[in-house]
Design a protein around this motif. Structure first.
Motif, mmCIF file in Angstrom:
data_model
loop_
_atom_site.group_PDB
_atom_site.id
_atom_site.type_symbol
_atom_site.label_atom_id
_atom_site.label_comp_id
_atom_site.label_asym_id
_atom_site.label_seq_id
_atom_site.Cartn_x
_atom_site.Cartn_y
_atom_site.Cartn_z
ATOM 1 N N VAL B 24 0.880 -1.169 0.088
ATOM 2 C CA VAL B 24 0.108 0.008 -0.036
ATOM 3 C C VAL B 24 0.809 1.283 0.125
ATOM 4 C CG1 VAL B 24 -1.900 1.174 1.170
ATOM 5 C CG2 VAL B 24 -1.703 -1.307 1.115
ATOM 6 N N VAL B 26 3.999 1.625 -1.164
ATOM 7 C CA VAL B 26 4.688 1.762 -2.224
ATOM 8 C C VAL B 26 3.771 2.412 -3.230
ATOM 9 C CG1 VAL B 26 5.841 0.426 -4.059
ATOM 10 C CG2 VAL B 26 6.409 0.056 -2.031
ATOM 11 N N GLY B 27 2.502 1.890 -3.337
ATOM 12 C CA GLY B 27 1.399 2.135 -4.310
ATOM 13 C C GLY B 27 1.257 3.835 -3.892
ATOM 14 N N ILE B 28 1.186 4.186 -2.809
ATOM 15 C CA ILE B 28 0.861 5.693 -2.615
ATOM 16 C C ILE B 28 2.201 6.535 -3.174
ATOM 17 C CG2 ILE B 28 0.711 7.408 -0.783
ATOM 18 C CD1 ILE B 28 -0.880 5.288 0.810
#
Lengths: 279, 182
Positions: B24, B26-28
Motif C-alpha cells: 500500500v 509503495v502504491g501511494i
C-alpha cells in the motif's frame, strides 16, 4: 472441497497427482500472486520492481518528450501527444469541463501508470499485471481519494466536505438520511469499488491466462495417454489451450486498456463532482 | 470456531487482503511521484505547447479576418467611387440639357429680333419709297397740269369742241395711270 469432488468424478480431466502421468500438475492458484522478497527483504518483490520500472519508463519517456514539444508535431511527438491528448480531451475536458487543466496532469499520470502496469501482464519478462496485487491498487486508490478531496477543498475550502455530505438541493429534514448515505458513497463505496474493479479484472484475467498457458504447457510437456486419452490428443489439447491462451492474452490487452480508461474516467468524474458548484 | 465466539476473530479476505502493508505504501509513493512529476515537469510543457498552438491558430484566423475586412473596405471604396462617377455623369448630362435649352431659347429670341428688325427695315424702306414716288407724282402732276393748262389755254380759243376732247383725253390718260392714294 469442490476440487476433490471434481477429481473423484473425472480423474482424467483434473489430474492433480502424479499417478496418471509424469510430474504433478499444480493448477494456478493464489500462491502465484505472492512473490518472495528480494535482496533479503520481504517487501522488495516482483510487483514492486514492476511499479518502479513503470515509473522509470513513463518519466523517462514523458519528461524528455515534453521538453522537445513543437507546435507542429514530429513523428515521435505524435504518439506521445496522442496518449496525452486522449486523456486531456476525451477524459478530462469532457468530464470536468471548465478548469480541467488543473487536473489533467494527475489524470494523465494515473492513466499511463495503470495502462503500463496492466500491460505488464502480457509482456515478456514481466507477465504479471501489477495491480492484481491488491495492496498496490489500494495505495493508488488512496492517492486518488486524497486528490479528489483536496481538489474539492482547493476549490471551495473546507465547506466542500459539507457540500459533499449534504448537497444544497436536499431539504434539511432529510439530513439524517442523506449524510450517512453520502458518507458511505463518497468515502467507502467509491474507493472500494475503484479498488476491487481494477484489482478484480487484473486478478481474474491473469488467472485465466495462467489456466490456459500453464495447463496447456503441462499437457504438452507432461501429459501422456495415462490420463485416459491417446497421447496425440492430450498434446493436441495442450496446443489448443496455448492458442486459446494467446487469444485470452489479446483480450487481456484490451481489458488492461479498458480498466485504465475506466479508472481515469471515474477519477475525473469524482473530481468533477467535488469541484462543481451545484453539488 | 467455538460455540462461545459469535464472530470469527479473523476474516480470511483471500486475495482481497494485501500481502504486506508495504504494498500500500509503495502504491501511494509511486502514485504520488507520478502526480508530482506530471504536475511539475511534464504538463507545464504540454500546456505551453497547446497554448502556443491555439495562439497560432487564432493568429491565422485573425490574419484572414484582417484580409477580409480590407477587401470589404476596398469594395466599399470602389462602390463609393462608382456612385460618385454616376452622380457626376448625370449632373453633367443635366447641365448639358439645361444649356441646350437655354441656347435654344436665346437663339429663338435672337431670330425673332432679327426678323422684327428686318420687317421694320423693309416697312421703312417701303414707306420711304412710297413717299418718294408720291413726291415724284406730285411734281409730275404739277408739270402735267401745267402742260395741260397750257394746252387748254393754247387751244381753247380755237374750238370749244377741241378743248372738251383734250380734257377728256387727259382724263383718260390719268385713268390709265394705276396710282392710288392710300
Amino acid at each position: 472441497m469442490v476440487k476433490v469432488r471434481f477429481a473423484q468424478a473425472w480423474p482424467q480431466l483434473l489430474p492433480l497427482d502424479g499417478e496418471h502421468g509424469g510430474e504433478d500438475y499444480v493448477p494456478p492458484s493464489l500462491e502465484d500472486f505472492d512473490f518472495e522478497g528480494l535482496f533479503g527483504t520481504d517487501w522488495i518483490n516482483k510487483p514492486m520492481l514492476q511499479l518502479v520500472i513503470s515509473v522509470i519508463l513513463i518519466l523517462g519517456l514523458m519528461i524528455p518528450a515534453s521538453r522537445k514539444l513543437t507546435v507542429v508535431p514530429k513523428k515521435w511527438q505524435f504518439a506521445v501527444e496522442y496518449v496525452y491528448d486522449f486523456v486531456r480531451t476525451s477524459i478530462a475536458r469532457t468530464t470536468i469541463g471548465h478548469g480541467y487543466e488543473k487536473y489533467t496532469p494527475f489524470l494523465v499520470g494515473m492513466f499511463m501508470l495503470i495502462l503500463i502496469n496492466n500491460w505488464f501482464g502480457e509482456f515478456f519478462y514481466f507477465m504479471f499485471p501489477t495491480f492484481s496485487n491488491i495492496g498496490y491498487t489500494m495505495g493508488l486508490v488512496l492517492t486518488v481519494i486524497v486528490f479528489v478531496i483536496s481538489s474539492g477543498i482547493r476549490q471551495h475550502g473546507i465547506k466542500s466536505i459539507r457540500m459533499t455530505l449534504m448537497p444544497s438541493s436536499v431539504p434539511v429534514y432529510l439530513a439524517p438520511l442523506v449524510i450517512p448515505l453520502e458518507f458511505m458513497s463518497n468515502y467507502i463505496t467509491r474507493p472500494l469499488t475503484l479498488t476491487v474493479r481494477l484489482f478484480g479484472n487484473m486478478f481474474a484475467g491473469h488467472l485465466g491466462v495462467m489456466v490456459f498457458v500453464v495447463g496447456g504447457g503441462w499437457l504438452i510437456s507432461e501429459g501422456t495417454s495415462a490420463i485416459g486419452f491417446p497421447t496425440a490428443i492430450v498434446k493436441g489439447a495442450g496446443f489448443g489451450a496455448i492458442l486459446l491462451g494467446m487469444l485470452v492474452i489479446g483480450i487481456e490487452l484490451f481489458i488492461g486498456f479498458m480498466q485504465a480508461y475506466l479508472f481515469t474516467l471515474l477519477t475525473a468524474n469524482y473530481i468533477s463532482q467535488a469541484v462543481s458548484e451545484g453539488h | 470456531m467455538t460455540s462461545g465466539a459469535l464472530y470469527p476473530l479473523e476474516i480470511n479476505l483471500g486475495p482481497l487482503a494485501p500481502h504486506h502493508l508495504s504494498e500500500v505504501i509503495v502504491g501511494i509513493v509511486v502514485a504520488g511521484l507520478i502526480w508530482f512529476c506530471f504536475a511539475k515537469f511534464i504538463s507545464p510543457n504540454f500546456d505551453a505547447m497547446y497554448q502556443e498552438r491555439a495562439r497560432l491558430i487564432e493568429g491565422g484566423i485573425e490574419l484572414a479576418e484582417k484580409a477580409q475586412s480590407e477587401a470589404e473596405e476596398m469594395r466599399k471604396k470602389y462602390e463609393e467611387q462608382l456612385a460618385t462617377a454616376d452622380a457626376e455623369a448625370s449632373s453633367v448630362r443635366e447641365q448639358a440639357r439645361a444649356e441646350a435649352a437655354s441656347e435654344r431659347t436665346r437663339m429663338r429670341a435672337e431670330t425673332q429680333a432679327e426678323k422684327d428688325r428686318l420687317l421694320e427695315q423693309t416697312r421703312n424702306a417701303i414707306a420711304a419709297e412710297r413717299d418718294t414716288v408720291e413726291n415724284q407724282i406730285r411734281t409730275e402732276m404739277g408739270g402735267v397740269a401745267t402742260a395741260l393748262a397750257s394746252k387748254i389755254v393754247g387751244e381753247s380759243l380755237e374750238d370749244d369742241e377741241r378743248a372738251k376732247r383734250t380734257v377728256e383725253r387727259f382724263l383718260a390718260e390719268l385713268a390709265s395711270v394705276p396710282a392710288q392714294r392710300a
